[in-house]
Motif scaffolding. Structure first.
Motif, PDB file in Angstrom:
ATOM      1  N   UNK A 151       0.848  -1.188   0.000  1.00 17.59           N
ATOM      2  CA  UNK A 151       0.000   0.000   0.000  1.00 17.59           C
ATOM      3  C   UNK A 151       0.882   1.237   0.000  1.00 17.59           C
ATOM      4  N   UNK A 152       0.577   2.163  -0.893  1.00 16.35           N
ATOM      5  CA  UNK A 152       1.267   3.445  -0.930  1.00 16.35           C
ATOM      6  C   UNK A 152       0.219   4.531  -0.736  1.00 16.35           C
ATOM      7  N   UNK A 153       0.359   5.297   0.339  1.00 18.28           N
ATOM      8  CA  UNK A 153      -0.600   6.353   0.635  1.00 18.28           C
ATOM      9  C   UNK A 153       0.061   7.691   0.385  1.00 18.28           C
ATOM     10  N   UNK A 154      -0.496   8.433  -0.561  1.00 18.12           N
ATOM     11  CA  UNK A 154      -0.052   9.797  -0.819  1.00 18.12           C
ATOM     12  C   UNK A 154      -0.940  10.729  -0.009  1.00 18.12           C
ATOM     13  N   UNK A 155      -0.750  12.022  -0.176  1.00 17.98           N
ATOM     14  CA  UNK A 155      -1.547  12.981   0.579  1.00 17.98           C
ATOM     15  C   UNK A 155      -3.028  12.869   0.253  1.00 17.98           C
ATOM     16  N   UNK A 156      -3.354  12.536  -1.003  1.00 24.11           N
ATOM     17  CA  UNK A 156      -4.755  12.560  -1.410  1.00 24.11           C
ATOM     18  C   UNK A 156      -5.297  11.227  -1.912  1.00 24.11           C
ATOM     19  N   UNK A 157      -4.465  10.207  -2.051  1.00 27.03           N
ATOM     20  CA  UNK A 157      -4.958   8.948  -2.614  1.00 27.03           C
ATOM     21  C   UNK A 157      -4.144   7.748  -2.146  1.00 27.03           C
ATOM     22  N   UNK A 171     -13.904  -1.414   0.307  1.00 26.18           N
ATOM     23  CA  UNK A 171     -13.563  -1.679   1.705  1.00 26.18           C
ATOM     24  C   UNK A 171     -12.660  -0.592   2.284  1.00 26.18           C
ATOM     25  N   UNK A 172     -11.621  -0.215   1.551  1.00 22.45           N
ATOM     26  CA  UNK A 172     -10.691   0.804   2.050  1.00 22.45           C
ATOM     27  C   UNK A 172     -11.394   2.146   2.191  1.00 22.45           C
ATOM     28  N   UNK A 173     -12.164   2.527   1.184  1.00 21.88           N
ATOM     29  CA  UNK A 173     -12.842   3.822   1.237  1.00 21.88           C
ATOM     30  C   UNK A 173     -13.876   3.873   2.356  1.00 21.88           C
ATOM     31  N   UNK A 174     -14.627   2.788   2.546  1.00 26.87           N
ATOM     32  CA  UNK A 174     -15.645   2.772   3.592  1.00 26.87           C
ATOM     33  C   UNK A 174     -15.051   2.739   4.993  1.00 26.87           C
ATOM     34  N   UNK A 175     -13.972   1.985   5.180  1.00 29.94           N
ATOM     35  CA  UNK A 175     -13.431   1.814   6.527  1.00 29.94           C
ATOM     36  C   UNK A 175     -12.486   2.927   6.959  1.00 29.94           C
ATOM     37  N   UNK A 176     -11.823   3.577   5.988  1.00 27.41           N
ATOM     38  CA  UNK A 176     -10.830   4.583   6.357  1.00 27.41           C
ATOM     39  C   UNK A 176     -11.189   5.998   5.943  1.00 27.41           C
ATOM     40  N   UNK A 177     -12.025   6.137   4.932  1.00 27.12           N
ATOM     41  CA  UNK A 177     -12.324   7.468   4.412  1.00 27.12           C
ATOM     42  C   UNK A 177     -11.282   7.957   3.422  1.00 27.12           C
ATOM     43  N   UNK A 178     -10.243   7.157   3.195  1.00 23.14           N
ATOM     44  CA  UNK A 178      -9.218   7.520   2.214  1.00 23.14           C
ATOM     45  C   UNK A 178      -9.722   7.223   0.802  1.00 23.14           C
ATOM     46  N   UNK A 179      -9.305   8.011  -0.179  1.00 19.84           N
ATOM     47  CA  UNK A 179      -9.690   7.813  -1.572  1.00 19.84           C
ATOM     48  C   UNK A 179      -8.719   6.828  -2.217  1.00 19.84           C
ATOM     49  N   UNK A 180      -9.238   5.794  -2.893  1.00 19.44           N
ATOM     50  CA  UNK A 180      -8.394   4.795  -3.557  1.00 19.44           C
ATOM     51  C   UNK A 180      -8.204   5.202  -5.016  1.00 19.44           C
ATOM     52  N   UNK A 181      -6.946   5.370  -5.393  1.00 19.40           N
ATOM     53  CA  UNK A 181      -6.606   5.764  -6.756  1.00 19.40           C
ATOM     54  C   UNK A 181      -6.622   4.558  -7.681  1.00 19.40           C
ATOM     55  N   UNK A 182      -5.951   3.484  -7.273  1.00 20.45           N
ATOM     56  CA  UNK A 182      -5.939   2.279  -8.095  1.00 20.45           C
ATOM     57  C   UNK A 182      -5.649   1.040  -7.262  1.00 20.45           C
TER      58      UNK A 182
END
Length: 128
Positions: A69-75, A104-115
């Motif tokens: 997993x790579x998390x940037x500032x926005x995705x 799953x990631x978007x619902x559980x964390x609120x983070x936006x998934x890019x790909x």
């Protein structure tokens, strides 16, 4: 014997709130992705490297094996390796995995998934 502290990346998703801030470790996002992928029919397991496979055989479960997993500032960007069950269509299963992991990631964390990038690392053939 001094054990060095484990270095983990964490990401703030809520700050300056009335109660405090919420931080999510990247390993947590990887576990969410791995669990979501294994819920798809046709996925046998996530596939890790040789070290993870040996640890799994010794009884140590790593739910994020084969997931990067790579998390940037926005995705968030997810790369995962999967082992599929024999007889399932690779394109269909991969598409379902991508959709389920993203949701799953978007619902559980609120983070936006890019790909969500899926690599098929193997096929599990069960002999009857």
């Amino acid at each position: 014997m001094n054990k060095e502290p484990e270095i983990r990346n964490t990401y703030k998703i809520h700050e300056n709130g009335k109660v405090g801030e919420v931080q999510i470790a990247d390993e947590v996002v990887a576990v969410i992705a791995g669990l979501a992928a294994t819920e798809v029919k046709g996925v046998s397991a996530t596939s890790g490297n040789v070290t993870n496979e040996i640890a799994g055989k010794l009884g140590k479960k790593n739910l994020s094996k084969g997931v990067k997993v790579m998390v940037n500032e926005d995705a968030v960007s997810v790369d995962m390796a999967l082992t599929l069950e024999y007889g399932y269509g690779i394109p269909e299963v991969a598409k379902q995995v991508q959709e389920k992991v993203k949701l799953a990631i978007e619902n559980m964390t609120g983070l936006q998934v890019q790909d969500v990038n899926v690599r098929i690392a193997g096929v599990n053939i069960v002999k009857e």
